[in-house]
Design an enzyme around this catalytic site. Structure first.
Site, PDB file in Angstrom:
ATOM      1  N   GLN A 195       0.820  -1.214   0.000  1.00  0.00           N
ATOM      2  CA  GLN A 195       0.000   0.000   0.000  1.00  0.00           C
ATOM      3  C   GLN A 195       0.858   1.271   0.000  1.00  0.00           C
ATOM      4  O   GLN A 195       2.043   1.248   0.295  1.00  0.00           O
ATOM      5  CB  GLN A 195      -0.913   0.019   1.224  1.00  0.00           C
ATOM      6  CG  GLN A 195      -2.074  -0.957   1.129  1.00  0.00           C
ATOM      7  CD  GLN A 195      -3.067  -0.744   2.254  1.00  0.00           C
ATOM      8  OE1 GLN A 195      -2.954  -1.350   3.305  1.00  0.00           O
ATOM      9  NE2 GLN A 195      -4.031   0.121   2.037  1.00  0.00           N
ATOM     10  N   ASP A 198      -2.288  -4.892   0.145  1.00  0.00           N
ATOM     11  CA  ASP A 198      -1.829  -6.188   0.639  1.00  0.00           C
ATOM     12  C   ASP A 198      -2.597  -6.677   1.862  1.00  0.00           C
ATOM     13  O   ASP A 198      -2.960  -7.853   1.949  1.00  0.00           O
ATOM     14  CB  ASP A 198      -0.325  -6.152   0.910  1.00  0.00           C
ATOM     15  CG  ASP A 198       0.133  -4.976   1.757  1.00  0.00           C
ATOM     16  OD1 ASP A 198      -0.703  -4.175   2.223  1.00  0.00           O
ATOM     17  OD2 ASP A 198       1.359  -4.839   1.944  1.00  0.00           O
TER      18      ASP A 198
END
Length: 477
Positions: free
Chosen positions: A71, A235
């Site tokens: 991210q 993720d």
């Protein structure tokens, strides 16, 4: 047999799993490494993903694919689709001051109410402000802002820099999902819209941002193939999908970094900034805290004691809960939660009785877990249920970590079998986009340590958690 693929483009490497839709059975897998550092040329991620797909036997027989990625990372694109500078990763802390400036200009409470988060160094908005302040020439060229999984999905669809991609640099074709958009600090999880005023405040001008797709909405297809592309995910949100996490489950992941997140049916708004009020990849929400110091704490102390992780665990179990009063505050690389990017690690409570190899080994594991337990308490403070802790990540397979986790956390601890849950979650999403139904694949359990809550561990850790002890001393001019 219908196959789907899930990609996990993480900080350290790219992993690909290919699974059978009906059962979730793993058919084959592949991986490739990523370069080290906190800024990376995204072209290397693209090369690694293609290498990992090849290592997995290709996707010629795969019906759908989705990409999950780390991210927050900033990929700045010019109007011709070229990457302007190396991407700044989530763990690049140079933007800490810029994030503080954004929070001060808007007000932390107001920022949290608009985005579910308060900016810290990790978030994309802070990185954009850093770019504006420190590389104004590059900032002025930014025509679009993407995150790692957005950009990889865009490239898979055939888009890219002018002259080197079959479909060219159509920036309006960029897409993302709710979980990834919520990590930018300029998207509103309460309304589902971008807050373009905050984007402009960060960058200095407006830019194209990816269109946000629904959890099972198709992003298109792989260029030159019929393989359906899912929207992708951040993720942690993909990890929740891969684990099949639902209400009452709190996931504690111990990797390079540590995360604590839970699936919630409503958005959260923590004006202190401790809990990030993210959206998830299923249509719900994912309140989350992250720590920069997790398994690397064990690496450092194991190296100091000249043992491997198993040896460290064996030593730790020779010491009692609380390690004879020895407490390691493990901020070796600064910290994100609490937000102390310049902090350093400190060892407290050293006495002759406590200064032993077993006590130091146990203090390392307890210190790492206490940071995560503080995160769990912060998530629970947002009204999120916590009926059990799902402990994942490489360090979770250490028997001592499992046993000490059961002593540190109040809810029961469950340890799933080791797996690539982020890539698995991307595969779940790919199957969902393909069929319209979210699959519920089984997850095997490796261990369920007996509950053995020992309040002394967190009580003595909390004794040293004061602001004046966390920051390093000022240096002389």
């Amino acid at each position: 047999m219908t196959l789907v693929a899930g990609v996990d483009s993480s900080t350290q490497n790219c992993k690909v799993v290919i699974r059978e839709v009906a059962t979730g059975k793993l058919v084959r897998s592949g991986r490739a490494g990523h370069p080290q550092g906190t800024e990376v040329d995204p072209a290397l991620w693209w090369e690694a993903m293609r290498a990992a797909i090849a290592d997995a036997g290709g996707i010629g027989d795969v019906a759908a694919l989705a990409v999950a990625g780390q991210q927050h990372g900033l990929i700045a694109l010019d109007r011709d689709g070229h990457v302007i500078r190396p991407a700044l990763l989530w763990n690049d802390t140079r933007s800490a001051a810029a994030a503080r400036d954004l929070a001060a200009e808007v007000g932390a409470g107001a920022y949290a109410r608009r985005t579910g988060t308060v900016p810290v160094a990790s978030f994309t908005a802070g990185k954009l402000r850093w770019l504006r302040d420190h590389e104004p020439g590059n900032a002025a060229r930014v025509a679009a802002v993407a995150l790692p999984h957005d950009w990889l999905t865009w490239r898979l669809r055939g888009y890219g820099p002018a002259g080197s991609a079959p479909l060219g640099p159509d920036l309006d074709a960029l897409v993302t999902d709710r979980s990834e958009a919520s990590g930018t600090a300029y998207w509103n999880p309460f309304t589902g819209d971008y807050d373009l005023e905050l984007l402009e405040l960060a960058l200095g001008h407006l830019a194209i941002v990816p269109r946000v797709l629904g959890p099972a909405e198709r992003a298109g297809a792989v260029a030159g193939a019929s393989t359906v592309l899912g929207p992708g995910a951040g993720d942690n949100a993909a990890g929740a999908l891969g684990l099949g996490a639902s209400g009452g489950d709190v996931v504690v992941s111990i990797g390079t970094s540590g995360t604590v997140f839970a699936v919630a049916d409503r958005p959260t708004c923590d004006e202190s900034g401790t809990v990030a009020g993210f959206a998830d990849a299923s249509g719900s929400f994912l309140p989350l805290i992250a720590t920069l110091n997790a398994a690397r704490v064990l690496d450092a102390v194991a190296g100091l004691l000249d043992v491997d992780h198993d040896g460290l665990g064996g030593l730790a179990l020779e010491a009692p809960p609380g390690a004879h009063g020895l407490v390691l505050q493990p901020y070796f690389e600064g910290e994100r939660t609490p937000n102390l990017p310049d902090a350093t690690a400190t060892l407290f409570g050293m006495t002759l009785a406590a200064t032993t190899r077993p006590a130091l080994a146990r203090a390392a594991i307890e210190g790492m877990l206490c940071g995560l337990a503080d995160g769990l308490e912060a998530v629970r403070g947002q009204g999120v249920a916590s009926e059990r802790v799902l402990l994942i990540g490489g360090a979770a397979q250490n028997t001592a970590v499992q046993r000490i986790a059961a002593q540190t956390f109040e809810p029961p601890v469950v340890v799933p079998e080791p797996g690539e849950y982020v890539a698995d979650g991307a595969a779940v999403q790919a199957a969902w986009a393909l069929t319209g139904d979210r699959p519920l694949w089984p997850v095997s359990i490796a261990a369920e340590p007996a509950p053995d809550h020992q309040p002394v561990i967190r009580r003595q850790y909390a004794r040293y958690a004061t602001a004046d002890r966390l920051s390093p001393p000022a240096t002389a001019p």
